[in-house]
Motif scaffolding. Structure first.
Motif, PDB file in Angstrom:
ATOM      1  N   MET A 264      -7.776  16.363  41.208  1.00 25.44           N
ATOM      2  CA  MET A 264      -8.909  15.577  40.883  1.00 25.44           C
ATOM      3  C   MET A 264      -8.761  14.510  42.047  1.00 25.44           C
ATOM      4  SD  MET A 264      -9.201  14.980  36.900  1.00 25.44           S
ATOM      5  CE  MET A 264      -7.466  13.992  36.792  1.00 25.44           C
ATOM      6  N   ASN A 265      -9.741  14.369  43.066  1.00 23.94           N
ATOM      7  CA  ASN A 265      -9.572  13.192  44.276  1.00 23.94           C
ATOM      8  C   ASN A 265     -10.801  12.516  44.163  1.00 23.94           C
ATOM      9  OD1 ASN A 265      -7.611  14.893  45.027  1.00 23.94           O
ATOM     10  ND2 ASN A 265      -9.037  16.022  46.415  1.00 23.94           N
ATOM     11  N   SER A 266     -10.720  11.298  44.714  1.00 20.68           N
ATOM     12  CA  SER A 266     -11.959  10.226  44.725  1.00 20.68           C
ATOM     13  C   SER A 266     -12.246   9.820  43.271  1.00 20.68           C
ATOM     14  CB  SER A 266     -12.979  10.882  45.599  1.00 20.68           C
ATOM     15  OG  SER A 266     -12.798  11.028  46.895  1.00 20.68           O
ATOM     16  N   LEU A 267     -11.333   9.734  42.418  1.00 19.82           N
ATOM     17  CA  LEU A 267     -11.634   9.408  41.074  1.00 19.82           C
ATOM     18  C   LEU A 267     -12.471   8.147  40.921  1.00 19.82           C
ATOM     19  CD1 LEU A 267      -8.337  10.482  39.647  1.00 19.82           C
ATOM     20  CD2 LEU A 267     -10.385  11.422  38.875  1.00 19.82           C
ATOM     21  N   LYS A 268     -13.384   8.187  39.855  1.00 13.92           N
ATOM     22  CA  LYS A 268     -14.235   6.957  39.691  1.00 13.92           C
ATOM     23  C   LYS A 268     -13.806   6.906  38.195  1.00 13.92           C
ATOM     24  CE  LYS A 268     -17.918   9.374  42.218  1.00 13.92           C
ATOM     25  NZ  LYS A 268     -19.037  10.205  41.993  1.00 13.92           N
ATOM     26  N   PRO A 269     -14.493   5.372  37.935  1.00 11.71           N
ATOM     27  CA  PRO A 269     -14.141   4.916  36.312  1.00 11.71           C
ATOM     28  C   PRO A 269     -14.818   6.014  35.322  1.00 11.71           C
ATOM     29  CG  PRO A 269     -14.647   3.100  38.086  1.00 11.71           C
ATOM     30  CD  PRO A 269     -14.742   4.389  38.890  1.00 11.71           C
ATOM     31  N   GLU A 270     -15.911   6.519  35.804  1.00 12.37           N
ATOM     32  CA  GLU A 270     -16.607   7.458  34.795  1.00 12.37           C
ATOM     33  C   GLU A 270     -15.978   8.822  34.780  1.00 12.37           C
ATOM     34  OE1 GLU A 270     -17.988   6.033  37.561  1.00 12.37           O
ATOM     35  OE2 GLU A 270     -19.419   7.268  38.512  1.00 12.37           O
ATOM     36  N   ASP A 271     -15.020   9.064  35.161  1.00  9.59           N
ATOM     37  CA  ASP A 271     -13.847  10.235  35.241  1.00  9.59           C
ATOM     38  C   ASP A 271     -12.928   9.972  33.884  1.00  9.59           C
ATOM     39  OD1 ASP A 271     -13.847  10.654  38.498  1.00  9.59           O
ATOM     40  OD2 ASP A 271     -15.067  11.750  37.234  1.00  9.59           O
ATOM     41  N   THR A 272     -13.004   8.572  33.323  1.00 10.07           N
ATOM     42  CA  THR A 272     -12.021   8.288  32.476  1.00 10.07           C
ATOM     43  C   THR A 272     -12.407   9.009  31.349  1.00 10.07           C
ATOM     44  OG1 THR A 272     -11.702   6.062  33.006  1.00 10.07           O
ATOM     45  CG2 THR A 272     -11.235   6.382  30.917  1.00 10.07           C
ATOM     46  N   ALA A 273     -11.224   9.900  30.599  1.00 16.70           N
ATOM     47  CA  ALA A 273     -11.547  10.713  29.589  1.00 16.70           C
ATOM     48  C   ALA A 273     -10.201  11.427  28.954  1.00 16.70           C
ATOM     49  CB  ALA A 273     -12.567  11.762  29.866  1.00 16.70           C
TER      50      ALA A 273
ATOM     51  N   VAL B 139     -18.482  16.656  39.328  1.00 13.94           N
ATOM     52  CA  VAL B 139     -17.390  16.698  39.993  1.00 13.94           C
ATOM     53  C   VAL B 139     -17.174  17.460  41.212  1.00 13.94           C
ATOM     54  CG1 VAL B 139     -16.192  16.368  37.532  1.00 13.94           C
ATOM     55  CG2 VAL B 139     -16.322  18.492  38.633  1.00 13.94           C
ATOM     56  N   LYS B 140     -18.119  18.109  41.396  1.00 14.32           N
ATOM     57  CA  LYS B 140     -18.411  19.021  42.688  1.00 14.32           C
ATOM     58  C   LYS B 140     -17.980  18.179  43.923  1.00 14.32           C
ATOM     59  CE  LYS B 140     -21.856  22.499  41.293  1.00 14.32           C
ATOM     60  NZ  LYS B 140     -23.057  23.245  41.231  1.00 14.32           N
ATOM     61  N   GLY B 141     -17.130  18.813  44.701  1.00 10.40           N
ATOM     62  CA  GLY B 141     -16.584  18.223  45.884  1.00 10.40           C
ATOM     63  C   GLY B 141     -15.462  17.291  45.741  1.00 10.40           C
ATOM     64  N   ARG B 142     -15.163  17.066  44.647  1.00  7.20           N
ATOM     65  CA  ARG B 142     -14.080  16.120  44.425  1.00  7.20           C
ATOM     66  C   ARG B 142     -12.911  16.632  43.619  1.00  7.20           C
ATOM     67  NH1 ARG B 142     -14.601  11.830  40.919  1.00  7.20           N
ATOM     68  NH2 ARG B 142     -16.425  12.739  39.635  1.00  7.20           N
ATOM     69  N   PHE B 143     -13.386  17.608  42.568  1.00  6.55           N
ATOM     70  CA  PHE B 143     -12.445  18.389  41.995  1.00  6.55           C
ATOM     71  C   PHE B 143     -12.158  19.755  42.158  1.00  6.55           C
ATOM     72  CE2 PHE B 143     -12.759  15.453  37.604  1.00  6.55           C
ATOM     73  CZ  PHE B 143     -12.495  14.447  38.315  1.00  6.55           C
ATOM     74  N   THR B 144     -10.846  20.094  42.187  1.00  5.81           N
ATOM     75  CA  THR B 144     -10.590  21.624  42.402  1.00  5.81           C
ATOM     76  C   THR B 144      -9.800  22.270  41.197  1.00  5.81           C
ATOM     77  OG1 THR B 144     -10.594  21.329  44.971  1.00  5.81           O
ATOM     78  CG2 THR B 144      -9.788  23.307  44.102  1.00  5.81           C
ATOM     79  N   ILE B 145     -10.412  23.389  40.910  1.00  6.20           N
ATOM     80  CA  ILE B 145      -9.571  24.118  39.837  1.00  6.20           C
ATOM     81  C   ILE B 145      -8.947  25.315  40.168  1.00  6.20           C
ATOM     82  CG2 ILE B 145     -11.536  25.612  39.077  1.00  6.20           C
ATOM     83  CD1 ILE B 145     -10.535  25.336  36.049  1.00  6.20           C
ATOM     84  N   SER B 146      -7.612  25.463  39.974  1.00  2.25           N
ATOM     85  CA  SER B 146      -6.919  26.717  40.460  1.00  2.25           C
ATOM     86  C   SER B 146      -6.062  27.203  39.259  1.00  2.25           C
ATOM     87  CB  SER B 146      -6.183  26.203  41.541  1.00  2.25           C
ATOM     88  OG  SER B 146      -5.044  25.178  41.337  1.00  2.25           O
ATOM     89  N   ARG B 147      -5.495  28.420  39.636  1.00  2.00           N
ATOM     90  CA  ARG B 147      -4.648  29.143  38.668  1.00  2.00           C
ATOM     91  C   ARG B 147      -3.526  29.799  39.373  1.00  2.00           C
ATOM     92  NH1 ARG B 147      -8.429  32.605  35.173  1.00  2.00           N
ATOM     93  NH2 ARG B 147      -6.209  33.451  33.957  1.00  2.00           N
ATOM     94  N   ASP B 148      -2.543  30.159  38.548  1.00  2.09           N
ATOM     95  CA  ASP B 148      -1.277  30.707  38.893  1.00  2.09           C
ATOM     96  C   ASP B 148      -0.823  31.694  38.111  1.00  2.09           C
ATOM     97  OD1 ASP B 148       1.247  31.599  39.744  1.00  2.09           O
ATOM     98  OD2 ASP B 148       1.924  29.844  40.687  1.00  2.09           O
TER      99      ASP B 148
END
Length: 113
Positions: free
Chosen positions: A81-90, A62-71
């Protein structure tokens, strides 16, 4: 009592984006590592990303496509989650370890091809 509640899952097409949220309560949120895990159909649960004070960590897939953040003020974490792919299904789970391991109930993300 530690509680983690995820939201934001849904059905999207390949290449689209989603933002997951996790609302945390029952513990001193700001001092604990928080994470997102996922479990695809027929597979084991895997770490997607985690975050603590000053650092983040991502699975290679997921590097380069997903970003985790907290408040910390809202006791929330997010997963963009950007540029999602079928293999991200979960099913995506929010996680923390306080006096033990805690998981939310999960939110389903389905990416169609």
């Amino acid at each position: 009592q530690v509680q983690l509640v995820e939201s934001g899952g849904g059905l999207v097409q390949t290449g689209e984006s989603l933002r997951l949220s996790c609302a945390a309560s029952g513990f001193k949120f700001s001092i604990y590592r928080m994470g997102w895990y996922r479990q695809a159909p027929g597979k084991g649960r895997e770490l997607v990303a985690d975050i603590d004070a000053g650092w983040t960590n991502y699975a290679d897939s997921v590097k380069g496509r997903f970003t985790i953040s907290r408040d910390n003020a809202r006791s929330m974490i997010y997963l963009q989650m950007n540029s999602l792919k079928p293999e991200d299904t979960a099913v995506y789970y929010c996680y923390t370890r306080v006096d033990g391991d805690y998981w939310g109930k999960g939110t389903l993300v389905t990416v169609s091809s």
